[in-house]
Design an enzyme around this catalytic site. Structure first.
Site, mmCIF file in Angstrom:
data_model
loop_
_atom_site.group_PDB
_atom_site.id
_atom_site.type_symbol
_atom_site.label_atom_id
_atom_site.label_comp_id
_atom_site.label_asym_id
_atom_site.label_seq_id
_atom_site.Cartn_x
_atom_site.Cartn_y
_atom_site.Cartn_z
ATOM 1 N N CYS A 166 40.138 -13.379 88.906
ATOM 2 C CA CYS A 166 41.447 -13.867 89.638
ATOM 3 C C CYS A 166 42.377 -13.946 88.494
ATOM 4 O O CYS A 166 42.850 -12.929 87.996
ATOM 5 C CB CYS A 166 40.883 -15.193 90.063
ATOM 6 S SG CYS A 166 42.065 -15.801 91.376
ATOM 7 N N ASP A 223 41.511 -7.663 100.013
ATOM 8 C CA ASP A 223 42.377 -8.619 99.269
ATOM 9 C C ASP A 223 43.974 -8.870 99.975
ATOM 10 O O ASP A 223 44.502 -7.889 99.703
ATOM 11 C CB ASP A 223 42.377 -8.326 97.823
ATOM 12 C CG ASP A 223 42.778 -9.552 96.917
ATOM 13 O OD1 ASP A 223 43.741 -10.368 97.359
ATOM 14 O OD2 ASP A 223 42.216 -9.562 95.776
ATOM 15 N N HIS A 255 39.409 -10.934 98.525
ATOM 16 C CA HIS A 255 39.726 -11.666 97.067
ATOM 17 C C HIS A 255 38.446 -12.789 96.692
ATOM 18 O O HIS A 255 38.062 -13.259 97.642
ATOM 19 C CB HIS A 255 40.917 -12.436 97.029
ATOM 20 C CG HIS A 255 41.363 -12.738 95.536
ATOM 21 N ND1 HIS A 255 42.184 -11.965 94.600
ATOM 22 C CD2 HIS A 255 41.107 -14.058 94.947
ATOM 23 C CE1 HIS A 255 42.352 -12.665 93.720
ATOM 24 N NE2 HIS A 255 42.049 -13.681 93.624
#
Length: 288
Positions: A166, A223, A255
């Site tokens: 991330c 995502d 994600h």
């Protein structure tokens, strides 16, 4: 920010019975801001490892780190673990142990320590306001200090790698432009096109031509915060600049697909990504 958009738009429904209570998750050391924590999280033991907390002296205080290394190994490779925005919580610690099981001296620095214990913050907007004040210059300094400390503890700085998730995936991209001694990096769904902010004027796509080390990018095709078009854009910029990079996009993964503590977890993609990570680090001399 693209990383938070990706986390907040997973969609679908899930059964609360498959998740820990908030109090149980907090007691187990997981973040409070990322939503419900899965009851069947991956748990990696410390058998055969030295796994401890430590502190590294930096110019304005002491940088907390969690490290894990094989108990019987001489000069193991150093792999930095760049955390998400949620602080140094149990998932990052577990990943650190997983890397140690592969033979690495893995270190996860809590480089947001100046902002307090982020694992205790449940409001994502408050969390973002804190982490977005982190400058790239300070980030690089903290990571460099972590590498120097690990080398002083017996790690091999000539076999240096970094992984990140991330926001930590963005850290992989930008650190690869900073440290010429980095052998390889692996970015899990790292943000690529965030808008400029104080202390971080350029994003990963802006910096593509400055990347010094080979980077493997692992991204989800679903995502919501990092569309495939952005992955293709940085891929083209890296190719045009003659940089060594590869990408793998998991078509049905959102994600956070590697984060086994969250609803976003996709086991098939996560297992394959872990194999890709090992092959990448072996190809570039980080892992044996």
């Amino acid at each position: 920010m693209s990383d938070i958009i990706g986390l907040s738009k997973l969609g679908g429904r899930f059964s609360r019975r498959r998740f820990m209570t908030s109090s149980a998750a907090a007691a187990a050391g997981y973040t409070l801001a990322a939503g419900p924590v899965r009851a069947d999280v991956v748990k990696t033991d410390a058998d055969g490892l030295i796994a401890e907390d430590a502190k590294i002296k930096v110019s304005d205080g002491e940088l907390p780190v969690y490290f894990a290394r094989p108990a019987k190994s001489e000069k193991p490779p150093i792999i930095l673990v760049a955390q998400e925005v949620f602080g140094l919580h149990e998932h990052i610690r577990d990943v650190t142990r997983r890397l140690a099981k592969l033979g690495a001296f893995a270190v996860a620095p809590d480089y947001y320590f100046r902002k307090g214990d982020l694992t205790k913050i449940s409001d994502i907007q408050q969390l973002l306001q804190l982490v977005n004040t982190k400058s790239d210059a300070e980030l690089f300094s903290d990571l460099d200090a972590t590498v120097a400390w690990a080398a002083a503890q017996g790690g091999d700085p000539d076999r240096l790698g970094i992984i990140g998730f991330c926001r930590g995936g963005r850290t992989v991209w930008v650190y690869a432009t900073h440290n010429p001694n980095l052998k390889a990096g692996v970015a899990f769904y790292g943000s690529l096109k965030d808008p400029p902010r104080d202390g971080a004027p350029k994003n990963a796509i802006d910096l593509a031509g400055e990347v010094k080390a080979p980077v493997l990018g692992l991204y989800g095709g679903e995502d919501a915060g990092i569309p495939v078009e952005q992955v293709e854009e940085i891929k083209e910029k890296l190719r045009a600049a003659g940089k060594r990079a590869e990408f793998k996009i998991y078509p049905n993964a959102p994600h956070g697909f590697f984060a086994d503590y969250r609803p976003s977890y996709r086991k098939d993609a996560a297992d394959d990504a872990w194999k890709e990570l090992q092959a990448w680090f072996k190809a570039y001399g980080v892992l044996s």
